[in-house]
Design an enzyme around this catalytic site. Structure first.
Site, PDB file in Angstrom:
ATOM      1  N   ASP A 336       0.840  -1.196   0.000  1.00  0.00           N
ATOM      2  CA  ASP A 336       0.000   0.000   0.000  1.00  0.00           C
ATOM      3  C   ASP A 336       0.882   1.256   0.000  1.00  0.00           C
ATOM      4  OD1 ASP A 336      -2.289   1.720   0.370  1.00  0.00           O
ATOM      5  OD2 ASP A 336      -3.322   0.082   1.376  1.00  0.00           O
ATOM      6  N   ASP A 449      -5.942   3.290  -6.575  1.00  0.00           N
ATOM      7  CA  ASP A 449      -6.913   3.610  -5.524  1.00  0.00           C
ATOM      8  C   ASP A 449      -7.195   5.110  -5.592  1.00  0.00           C
ATOM      9  OD1 ASP A 449      -8.534   3.309  -3.322  1.00  0.00           O
ATOM     10  OD2 ASP A 449      -6.919   2.882  -1.898  1.00  0.00           O
ATOM     11  N   ARG A 508     -10.453   1.239  -7.975  1.00  0.00           N
ATOM     12  CA  ARG A 508     -11.601   1.431  -7.089  1.00  0.00           C
ATOM     13  C   ARG A 508     -12.722   2.175  -7.793  1.00  0.00           C
ATOM     14  NH1 ARG A 508     -11.104   4.169  -1.158  1.00  0.00           N
ATOM     15  NH2 ARG A 508     -11.077   6.108  -2.379  1.00  0.00           N
ATOM     16  N   ASP A 524     -13.941   0.080   0.853  1.00  0.00           N
ATOM     17  CA  ASP A 524     -13.586   0.030   2.270  1.00  0.00           C
ATOM     18  C   ASP A 524     -14.704  -0.578   3.113  1.00  0.00           C
ATOM     19  OD1 ASP A 524     -11.272   1.227   1.490  1.00  0.00           O
ATOM     20  OD2 ASP A 524     -11.805   3.220   2.210  1.00  0.00           O
ATOM     21  N   HIS A 582      -7.337  -8.224   2.669  1.00  0.00           N
ATOM     22  CA  HIS A 582      -6.815  -6.869   2.855  1.00  0.00           C
ATOM     23  C   HIS A 582      -7.284  -6.348   4.206  1.00  0.00           C
ATOM     24  CE1 HIS A 582      -5.190  -3.026   1.971  1.00  0.00           C
ATOM     25  NE2 HIS A 582      -6.299  -2.425   1.594  1.00  0.00           N
TER      26      HIS A 582
END
Length: 842
Positions: A336, A449, A508, A524, A582
């Site tokens: 990340d 992302d 995303r 999320d 994740h």
């Protein structure tokens, strides 16, 4: 493209009277609120609108409405449609009936009205105008709009559009992702419409029509007679109102009907009506417009291990070794934002990741890969090469005053590349070359992302609508920004290999057409049972609108899952297209071996089931790439006349031959699965027990249970030797599971290529064989787009190994040389699943 019919409409322009939290409700969005208001006001002047109707090849109709002579061009969405559409007269039995005053369009087949446009008279088109200092022209929200502390200057004034559609005889509509809600879309009467506006939503709520990370403006209607679709080609903020009455409702004698109203903030009305009539027809029609799912490399279908963040190279090595020590396969480990130097993308933290090539080579030696995150917000830093080049080339999006737009995101003060600019996308793609992205290697792939785009200090955590992309406002194209980011990234990965290797890019944010560029995930989520449950309808909805490569964060991104939830999530995720664990940086570590040996064994078994099925998954993605059919599909897609299936969202099909009912309730001792298909047979894949179709089947479960059934009459390929990664299994033997129909027959396909390049397309280097079992013999013939040759592989009377014809052997020598023989057989042909092993050698 020549219009079949062109008409001028003279309309009284309407905007309705004007009258939650970080994200808007309809009442806080001025154009949505005005369209929902009962009271309307009309501009005294009239404007001419141009109506264009096109009958398109493949049983589709296109409707476009624009101003005849706008003061300036209105935004028309580019880069989504893949080809010029082909005109057609349409089926002989269909008619388009147009009424001018009031405007209405009916699509009629025989005596039946299939669909009506503007039957409720909700067409509205706010024309471009010069601001006048009058009471009517200065109503709140028209020329400026505020939300919390943010102001939107709206320099072009009100530009919204609206149109209603009616589906007689329809009670069930689906699609318009992304929402954390049921598969069947709900009535929005009396509440907020479904919103399509790409947003960074931190731990989203369930069963809410609010917008999430992606927006695909495609709605699918279905009843037992017909499936149709609406593709509303508009990239601005859009609200979708749904009103449906159900036959037999108390106090209602009306026939069922669903009315859908689309309202967008700007642009034009450009809608494709896909008339089916079967579900697969609608998928093919939509694919002909926007393309099919990108065919991923096989490794991308394996298990992905991710966390925000693995701390350093030693941490990566330890996690990698942990999978080996616990005999758990995986293909990708992910890094990340903390892996980069100060969150400067395309770099590596010099203390924690000082030797990235050494780290990548260690993974490559085990035939594993890595993904790093590359987000579309760039740290404003004069010592950062990426930022300096973007500024010098003038490739940033601009604010309303023409200066580079800047906002706050993970690196701090950030610029936002204008991905709508082809020059910008070309430059971005070049950054992925090995000499530009220092430390990268061929086993490094990418995650995009925050590409809604997320702006922490912007309205609704996104870019200001009056920001500029060339001559266009951000409001016009917001929902397509994420598609452009993924597109440029995927093109970069292809270019770095000289056009040889298939990319893998996770995004995303997405829009119509995003399926062409890679995978998506549901954002999320949280470590809660409700989030596990909702992952199924969320991915099913995406599959209905072309995006098959979907998954949810295993275990939930936020919070800490208990062992039972984590195990059940692995079991469910192993049977969804994108399979990634994740977790948020504030959660305890949750590698699969950290919850005790019993739970480790259960997770290991779930992951191993995934790897054994990789040949079948690969086959399904090949079919999705070729035809547009979803990989993970709702039951009604294959059983369109069975009304019992229409609202089922806790089970699904993989392709047409595997039915999965994950356990998603805490403490469950059993589940009830609906097995569709009157006269069909379903086999439990773990016990080979046979069950009749068209019944609700109660299945007792333990913690090791993953209820999966194979359809009788199908042949599914598996690999029984599960190794540490999918690449290690490429040359291993296949096992064919032949599940007999009531008539004692079965069919299936086997697709093989090199699993990672474009040679299957460019050089036609692949094997696609259609497998057939009947009369005690298993035969092979050409599959789609492959050579035509029939060859008996196995004869159950003699167990004789058959030799391959020379032509067949020569053709497949591009990939494999095949020698087929029976290894063993389990159970009676008439009663149980049959298992054959077909060996392949190089």
């Amino acid at each position: 493209m020549v219009p079949v019919l062109v008409a001028l409409l003279f309309l009284c322009l309407c905007a309705e009277a004007v009258d939650r939290s970080n994200f808007k409700t309809c009442d806080q969005s001025s154009f949505c609120k005005s369209h929902k208001s009962i009271h309307v006001w009309c501009v005294s002047s009239q404007v001419r609108l141009l109506l264009e109707l096109y009958r398109l090849q493949g049983n589709m109709t296109r409707v476009k409405i624009n101003e005849l002579k706008p003061l300036r061009p209105r935004y028309e969405v580019p880069d989504v449609l893949i080809n010029g559409v082909v005109l057609s007269l349409g089926p002989d039995e269909q008619r388009l009936i147009v009424s001018a005053q009031p405007f209405r369009l009916d699509i009629v087949e025989g005596p039946q009205v299939l669909l009506s446009l503007n039957s409720r008279g909700l067409l509205s088109f706010e024309h471009l105008r010069v601001r006048k200092d009058t009471e009517e022209e200065d109503k709140p929200g028209m020329w400026e709009e505020t939300f919390k502390t943010h102001s939107d200057s709206k320099p072009n004034g009100p530009t919204s559009i609206s149109l209603d559609f009616s589906f007689p005889g329809v009670e069930h509509v689906y699609g318009i992702p992304e929402h954390a809600d049921t598969l069947k879309l709900k009535n929005t009467d009396g509440g907020d419409p479904y919103r399509l506006y790409n947003l960074d939503v931190f731990q989203y709520e369930l069963h809410n029509p609010m917008a999430l990370y992606g927006a695909v403006p495609v709605l699918v209607s279905h009843n037992s007679q017909r499936t149709m679709g609406i593709f509303w080609l508009n990239a601005a903020e859009t609200w979708v109102d749904i009103s449906s009455n159900t036959a037999g409702e108390t106090g209602s004698s009306d026939a069922p009907q669903t009315d859908v109203r689309w309202v967008s903030e700007s642009g034009i009305i450009d809608v494709f009506i896909m008339l089916g009539p079967r579900p697969n027809d609608v998928f093919a029609q939509y694919a002909s417009l926007t393309g099919t799912q990108a065919f991923p490399p096989l490794t991308a279908l394996g298990y992905h291990q991710c966390r925000w963040n693995y701390n350093n190279q030693e941490d990566v090595k330890a996690v990698d070794q942990g999978f080996d020590e616990h005999d758990i396969p995986y293909d990708f480990i992910w890094l990340d934002i903390e892996h980069a130097d100060g969150k400067r993308y395309f770099t590596w933290d010099p203390q924690n990741f000082p030797q990235p090539k050494e780290m990548l080579q260690g993974l490559m030696d085990k035939k594993r890969k890595m993904v790093t995150i590359v987000d579309p917000h760039i740290r404003v830093d004069s010592g950062y090469k990426i930022h300096n080049e973007l500024r010098s080339k003038n490739l940033y999006a601009k604010n309303k005053d023409g200066a580079d737009f800047e906002g706050w995101c993970w690196p701090g003060n950030s610029g936002y590349p204008d991905f709508t600019n082809p020059e910008m996308r070309e430059w971005w793609a070049s950054r992925f070359s090995y000499n530009q992205y220092e430390g990268s290697m061929e086993n490094l792939y990418t995650w995009n992302d925050m590409n809604e785009p997320s702006v922490f200090n912007g309205p609704e955590v996104t870019m200001h609508k009056d920001a500029l992309h060339g001559s266009w406002e951000h409001r016009d194209l917001h929902n397509i920004y994420g598609l452009y980011v993924q597109k440029a990234t995927a093109e970069g990965l292809i270019q770095r290999s000289g056009g040889v290797e298939r990319p893998f890019v996770l995004t995303r944010a997405f829009f119509a057409g995003s399926q062409r560029y890679g995978a998506v995930w549901t954002g999320d989520n949280a470590a809660e049972w409700g989030h596990l449950k909702i992952s199924i309808p969320m991915c099913l909805s995406l599959g209905l609108v072309g995006i098959s490569f979907c998954g949810a964060d295993i275990g939930g991104f936020f919070k800490h899952p208990g062992p039972e939830l984590l195990v059940r999530w692995y079991q469910a995720g192993a049977y969804q297209p994108f399979f990634r664990g994740h977790a948020h940086m504030d959660t305890p570590r949750r590698e699969p071996w950290l919850f005790g040996p019993d739970n480790t064994a259960l997770i290991r078994e779930a992951i191993r089931q995934r790897y054994a099925l990789l040949p079948y998954w690969y086959q399904q993605f090949y079919n999705a790439h070729r035809t547009g059919q979803p990989v993970m599909r709702a039951l009604w897609v294959e059983y369109p006349e069975d009304q019992t299936t229409f609202a089922i969202e806790d089970e699904y099909l993989i392709g047409k031959d595997l039915l999965v009912h994950p356990v998603t309730d805490e403490g469950a001792k059993g589940v009830t699965a609906y097995l569709p298909g009157k006269g069909e047979i379903w086999y439990d894949v773990h016990t080979f027990q046979k069950h009749k179709g068209a019944q609700n089947l109660y299945i007792p479960v333990t913690m090791s249970s993953i209820p999966v059934f194979q359809r009788g009459g199908s042949i599914i390929s598996r690999k029984g030797r599960v190794r540490r990664s999918s690449t290690c299994m490429e040359n291993d033997p296949y096992t064919l599971y032949v599940a007999l129909s009531p008539e004692g027959t079965a069919e299936g396909e086997l697709y093989i290529d090199d699993f990672h390049t474009f040679n299957y397309h460019k050089e036609k280097q692949f094997i696609c064989r259609r497998l057939h079992f009947s009369d005690n013999a298993l035969t092979s013939r050409c599959g789609a787009l492959s050579c035509c040759y029939t060859h008996t592989l196995i004869h159950t009377h003699t167990n004789k190994q058959c030799s391959c014809p020379a032509l067949f052997r020569q053709w497949i020598s591009l990939v494999y040389i095949i020698g087929g023989f029976i290894k063993n057989q389990i159970g009676s042909r008439a009663e149980k699943l049959m298992r054959f092993i077909l060996e392949f050698t190089i």
